[in-house]
Design an enzyme around this catalytic site. Structure first.
Site, PDB file in Angstrom:
ATOM      1  CG  ASN A  69      -1.727   1.250   1.369  1.00 42.45           C
ATOM      2  OD1 ASN A  69      -1.844   2.018   0.418  1.00 42.45           O
ATOM      3  ND2 ASN A  69      -2.292   1.468   2.544  1.00 42.45           N
ATOM      4  CE  LYS A 126       0.370   3.422   4.792  1.00 43.44           C
ATOM      5  NZ  LYS A 126       0.062   3.531   6.198  1.00 43.44           N
ATOM      6  CG  HIS A 169      -5.926   1.707   5.001  1.00 46.60           C
ATOM      7  ND1 HIS A 169      -5.492   2.667   5.889  1.00 46.60           N
ATOM      8  CD2 HIS A 169      -4.892   0.865   4.820  1.00 46.60           C
ATOM      9  CE1 HIS A 169      -4.239   2.415   6.222  1.00 46.60           C
ATOM     10  NE2 HIS A 169      -3.849   1.318   5.583  1.00 46.60           N
ATOM     11  CD  GLU A 180      -2.952   5.395   6.697  1.00 47.05           C
ATOM     12  OE1 GLU A 180      -2.911   5.421   5.452  1.00 47.05           O
ATOM     13  OE2 GLU A 180      -2.009   4.962   7.395  1.00 47.05           O
ATOM     14  CD  GLU A 240      -3.572  -2.732   7.407  1.00 45.23           C
ATOM     15  OE1 GLU A 240      -2.467  -2.985   6.915  1.00 45.23           O
ATOM     16  OE2 GLU A 240      -4.188  -1.689   7.179  1.00 45.23           O
ATOM     17  N   GLY A 263       2.127   2.461  10.675  1.00 44.82           N
ATOM     18  CA  GLY A 263       3.022   3.599  10.492  1.00 44.82           C
ATOM     19  C   GLY A 263       3.704   4.070  11.765  1.00 44.82           C
ATOM     20  CB  SER A 321       5.089  -1.265  12.026  1.00 41.09           C
ATOM     21  OG  SER A 321       4.552   0.033  12.257  1.00 41.09           O
TER      22      SER A 321
HETATM   23  C1  PEP Z   1      -0.895   0.043   5.813  1.00 38.30           C
HETATM   24  O1  PEP Z   1      -0.859   1.094   5.215  1.00 38.30           O
HETATM   25  O2  PEP Z   1      -1.833  -0.736   5.618  1.00 38.30           O
HETATM   26  C2  PEP Z   1       0.173  -0.257   6.761  1.00 38.30           C
HETATM   27  C3  PEP Z   1       0.114  -1.385   7.409  1.00 38.30           C
HETATM   28  O3  PEP Z   1       1.155   0.680   6.915  1.00 38.30           O
HETATM   29  P1  PEP Z   1       2.578   0.481   7.658  1.00 38.30           P
HETATM   30  O4  PEP Z   1       3.168  -0.806   7.112  1.00 38.30           O
HETATM   31  O5  PEP Z   1       3.367   1.680   7.269  1.00 38.30           O
HETATM   32  O6  PEP Z   1       2.312   0.368   9.102  1.00 38.30           O
END
Ligand code: PEP
Length: 266
Positions: free
Chosen positions: A9, A11, A93, A95, A169, A175, A215
């Site tokens: 992803n 983003k 997601h 976000e 998640e 992040g 992460s």
């Molecule tokens: C994500 O955007 O779904 C995600 C898990 O981001 P990150 O790996 O940066 O935590």
């Protein structure tokens, strides 16, 4: 046997000027036939990335889709608009839930649009830090609520046919550099499959791929893939770094090959 999937992803990173080169580099450095690879760039980079990935075996995904088929929704992107540009789509997601006030009902409608359009959905669900701090049962209850809200209204057969993938998640791990424990992610994956059984999925729940996201790096992916109920990762920040993606997919290939070897033939 469930597939091993590594989905990137990107983003709100990359531009049409640089996304193709990054996609080509990642594809070349993650060439593992046993791992399903997906790159989800920003909408404006879908065409460039699609061209760069042609013939590589890496699929292209969108990061979102609108919950209505068409209409007066300035700036939004419908499922039909993604035809020819993406074969996968991320929905729900955290976000988008946070920044666009997406509710479970809205996420469910997006799932419906993805199914209609033949897009393979990656449904994201996960608890907030305050939920996790109240203990594993509280976290599971929150995620179960999201699951029921998004998946519940749909016919299980339609979602199975669409190739639904769920990404667990935990929001506090996205992040932040603070990943969940592999054992906690596995317990959540088991709870998610249990929730699907309650929703009438029956044995189809066992076939549903569940990814961990939050992460993930080349250094910690092994902890998640060591859990038999986890089938890969949704990777954010590290997915912009070819070295990280090479390490993540190489580790995923070890798991894919090991699970294949353990699967009885016939
Ligand atoms: C994500 O955007 O779904 C995600 C898990 O981001 P990150 O790996 O940066 O935590």
């Amino acid at each position: 046997m469930r597939p091993i999937i590594i989905a990137a992803n990107w983003k709100m990173n990359t531009t049409p000027a640089d996304a193709g080169e990054l996609a080509r580099t990642i594809a070349a450095r993650t060439h593992e036939a046993s791992v399903e690879r997906v790159i989800c760039p920003p909408f404006v980079c879908l065409a460039t990335v699609g061209e760069a990935l042609a013939g590589t075996g890496v699929a292209v995904g969108a990061q979102d889709v609108h919950h209505e088929a068409a209409g007066a929704y300035t700036g939004d992107i419908s499922a039909a608009m993604l035809a020819g540009l993406a074969t996968w789509v991320i929905v729900g997601h955290s976000e988008r839930r946070r920044d666009h006030a997406e509710t479970d009902a809205r996420v469910s409608a997006k799932l419906g649009r993805a199914i209609e359009a033949g897009l393979r959905p990656i449904l994201c669900i996960g608890e907030q830090l305050a939920d996790r701090d109240r203990g594993a049962d509280a976290a599971i209850a929150v995620v179960d609520g999201q699951l029921r809200g998004a998946v519940g209204p749909h016919d299980p057969a339609a979602l199975v046919g669409a190739g639904l993938v769920i990404a667990y998640e935990p929001v506090w791990a996205i992040g932040t550099g603070r990943n969940a424990r592999g054992s906690d992610a596995a317990a959540m994956a088991d709870a998610i499959r249990g929730g699907l059984r309650d929703l009438g999925w029956d044995v189809a729940a066992d076939g549903l791929p569940i990814l961990y996201g939050g992460s993930v790096t080349a250094a910690n992916i092994g902890e998640f893939l060591a859990e038999p109920s986890i089938d890969g990762a949704l990777v954010g920040g590290a997915s912009l770094k070819p070295d990280e993606m090479a390490g993540i997919v190489a580790r995923a290939a070890l798991t894919a090959n090991a699970r294949r070897a353990e699967t009885p033939v016939g």
